[in-house]
Design a protein around this motif. Structure first.
Motif, short mmCIF file in Angstrom:
data_model
loop_
_atom_site.label_atom_id
_atom_site.label_comp_id
_atom_site.label_asym_id
_atom_site.label_seq_id
_atom_site.Cartn_x
_atom_site.Cartn_y
_atom_site.Cartn_z
N TYR A 295 0.82 -1.21 0.00
CA TYR A 295 0.00 0.00 0.00
C TYR A 295 0.86 1.27 0.00
O TYR A 295 0.64 2.20 0.78
N LEU A 296 1.86 1.27 -0.87
CA LEU A 296 2.75 2.43 -0.96
C LEU A 296 2.19 3.48 -1.93
O LEU A 296 1.45 3.14 -2.86
N PRO A 297 2.57 4.74 -1.74
CA PRO A 297 2.13 5.78 -2.70
C PRO A 297 2.84 5.60 -4.04
O PRO A 297 3.84 4.87 -4.12
N GLU A 313 7.41 0.95 -6.57
CA GLU A 313 6.51 1.99 -6.06
C GLU A 313 7.09 2.69 -4.84
O GLU A 313 8.00 2.18 -4.18
N GLY A 314 6.55 3.89 -4.56
CA GLY A 314 6.94 4.62 -3.37
C GLY A 314 8.30 5.27 -3.42
O GLY A 314 8.86 5.63 -2.39
N CYS A 315 8.87 5.44 -4.63
CA CYS A 315 10.20 6.06 -4.75
C CYS A 315 10.09 7.58 -4.92
O CYS A 315 9.07 8.10 -5.38
N VAL A 329 11.48 -0.67 -3.99
CA VAL A 329 10.51 0.18 -3.30
C VAL A 329 11.18 1.16 -2.34
O VAL A 329 12.21 0.87 -1.74
N ARG A 330 10.60 2.36 -2.27
CA ARG A 330 11.03 3.44 -1.37
C ARG A 330 12.45 3.95 -1.68
O ARG A 330 13.11 4.50 -0.79
N SER A 331 12.94 3.75 -2.89
CA SER A 331 14.28 4.29 -3.23
C SER A 331 14.22 5.82 -3.23
O SER A 331 13.26 6.41 -3.71
N ARG A 332 15.29 6.43 -2.69
CA ARG A 332 15.40 7.90 -2.72
C ARG A 332 16.70 8.27 -3.41
O ARG A 332 17.78 7.89 -2.95
N ILE A 333 16.58 9.02 -4.49
CA ILE A 333 17.75 9.45 -5.26
C ILE A 333 17.76 10.97 -5.29
O ILE A 333 16.80 11.60 -5.77
N GLU A 334 18.83 11.58 -4.78
CA GLU A 334 18.91 13.03 -4.73
C GLU A 334 19.44 13.60 -6.06
O GLU A 334 19.88 12.87 -6.94
N ALA A 347 14.36 0.56 0.27
CA ALA A 347 14.39 0.67 1.74
C ALA A 347 13.16 0.02 2.35
O ALA A 347 12.12 -0.14 1.70
N ASP A 348 13.28 -0.35 3.63
CA ASP A 348 12.17 -0.97 4.37
C ASP A 348 11.28 0.08 5.02
O ASP A 348 10.22 -0.25 5.56
N PHE A 349 11.71 1.34 5.01
CA PHE A 349 10.96 2.37 5.73
C PHE A 349 11.27 3.74 5.13
O PHE A 349 12.24 3.90 4.39
N TYR A 350 10.42 4.71 5.44
CA TYR A 350 10.67 6.10 5.08
C TYR A 350 11.28 6.82 6.29
O TYR A 350 10.76 6.69 7.40
N GLN A 351 12.33 7.55 6.05
CA GLN A 351 12.87 8.39 7.12
C GLN A 351 12.02 9.65 7.22
O GLN A 351 11.77 10.29 6.20
N PRO A 352 11.55 10.02 8.40
CA PRO A 352 10.78 11.26 8.51
C PRO A 352 11.59 12.45 7.99
O PRO A 352 12.81 12.50 8.15
#
Length: 429
Positions: A295-297, A313-315, A329-334, A347-352
């Protein structure tokens, strides 16, 4: 298929897939950005209407247990289940699993309780799509005691596999483990007996075992109980049984990849991005591959240039270039990053956002890929923290290296960054 029980072998310690198996069992290794290897055989079973499924494992099984518990939950209206059976010590047997056959033998008391006609034995680290109903149909039609699924092989690759010889009825009469020279020529067979065309049979005159078997219920029980010193199906149980039992071959002429090494794992993942037709596709509505619903965005792309890639999803990707890569899922690329021919597990989680901002202020590295970083021909495991202006390019073209203290290994020239690793700003690998 109600009379079939499936047993998926979770594999050994996965030493050839290390360091991806450092913290997880081999079947729990992520694949294609959002799945795990165990999803392949389990989905094949479900699509083949086989709903009684055990998974045998003994190494690092916590994440595998968690994934199966969260993913496969059949309703109370069926007998269906997917359960992990971990190695355990008992008064009768104080040892861990000694091999594929020994793993099944140690849980024979449980398997015998089911009123089934056949046991379907599968491997947990292969990538393929197969309708087991056709496999089981062939087993029943030939009156076989044991049926092995085999793939046709050409001469160039034949010496890398355990080969079999069949007679005109498809019965297996001989086995040879990775033969060469004259011994290899002796293992040539007419593969048209199993259904190949005459032209294809000339190009692929050898057959190799896929490590997938069907046993008649009574035959498996008898073989495991009478030969306690034999611990492996492919090397001991089945070759010995071929003398006294009807052992048949079933030809599988489609894509199949044994993901046993870092090199094979890397290339199998990147092959999924091929156009126009990848060798294996997850986009098949008739036989879907199931996995855990997260259920990721949707993925957010901000001014990115992406070619021939798969993005989970959720990147969140900012002003970067991605080429021939798979992002989990949840990859963050700057911004300013270049990712080429790489596999990022996400990643397994989102960092706030507050935590990420304070990380940047305090020189602590947030989860994801920092700005202006170049990654080429690498595998980045989950939750890795890659700093700013890092270059992961294997600049010295090293083929094998163990740098666990620095957060990475090199296998077959591929840089593998460990799960939860921290790579400081400005690092060059």
């Amino acid at each position: 298929m109600k009379k079939v029980l499936s047993i998926i072998l979770g594999g050994g310690a996965g030493t050839r897939l290390y360091p991806l198996t450092k913290l997880r069992a081999k079947p729990a290794v992520p694949v294609a950005g959002k799945y795990r290897l165990i999803d392949i055989p389990v989905s094949n079973c479900i699509n083949s209407e086989i709903f009684k499924i055990y998974v045998l494992t003994q190494f690092n099984s916590a994440s595998l247990n968690r994934h199966i518990a969260r993913t496969y939950n059949f309703t109370g209206f069926s007998e269906g289940f997917v359960e992990v059976l971990a190695a355990q010590q008992t008064p009768e047997n104080p040892n861990w699993f000694q091999g594929t056959a020994d793993a099944v033998r140690q849980y024979l008391w449980l398997l015998e309780e089911w009123n089934v006609d056949e046991y379907l034995i599968l491997s947990g680290d292969h990538l393929y799509r197969m309708d087991y109903r056709l496999f089981i149909q062939r087993h029943r039609e030939t009156g076989a005691d044991i049926t092995l699924s085999v793939i046709p092989i050409d001469e160039r690759r034949a010496s890398d596999f355990g080969l079999m010889k069949i007679d005109d009825s498809g019965r297996v009469i001989d086995f040879s483990e990775k033969p060469k020279g004259e011994a290899l020529i002796q293992m040539r067979v007419d593969t048209s007996v199993l259904g190949l065309s005459k032209e294809q049979a000339k190009l692929q005159p050898y057959i190799a075992s896929m490590g997938i078997y069907i046993f008649k219920r009574d035959v498996l029980i008898k073989l495991l109980k009478e030969s306690l010193e034999r611990t492996d199906f492919g090397k001991e149980i089945i070759p010995d049984a071929s003398k006294d039992y009807n052992v048949q071959a079933y030809l599988f002429d489609d894509y199949w990849e044994d993901i046993g090494t870092i090199d094979a794992f890397y290339h199998a993942n990147l092959a999924l991005t091929q156009q126009p037709q990848p060798p294996f596709s997850f986009y098949d509505e008739k036989a879907p591959i199931y996995t855990r619903p997260r259920y990721l965005p949707p993925t957010k792309l901000l001014d990115c240039h992406i070619t021939e890639s798969i993005i989970g999803e959720g990147c969140i990707l900012k002003n970067c270039r991605i080429q021939h890569s798979v992002l989990g899922v949840r990859s963050r690329i700057e911004s300013g990053c270049v990712i080429e021919e790489s596999l990022l597990m996400g990643a397994d989680f989102y960092q706030p956002s507050v935590e990420r901002q304070s990380s940047l202020v305090e020189n602590d590295i947030p989860v994801g890929i920092g700005s202006d970083t170049l990654i080429r021909r690498a595998i980045i495991d989950k939750n890795a923290r890659i700093g700013h202006d890092v270059k992961i390019i294997n600049k010295d073209n090293v083929q094998e290296a163990d740098r666990e203290s620095q957060g990475f290994y090199i296998r077959s020239g591929i840089v593998v960054v460990l799960k939860n690793a921290v790579i400081p700003d400005g690092t060059i690998i």
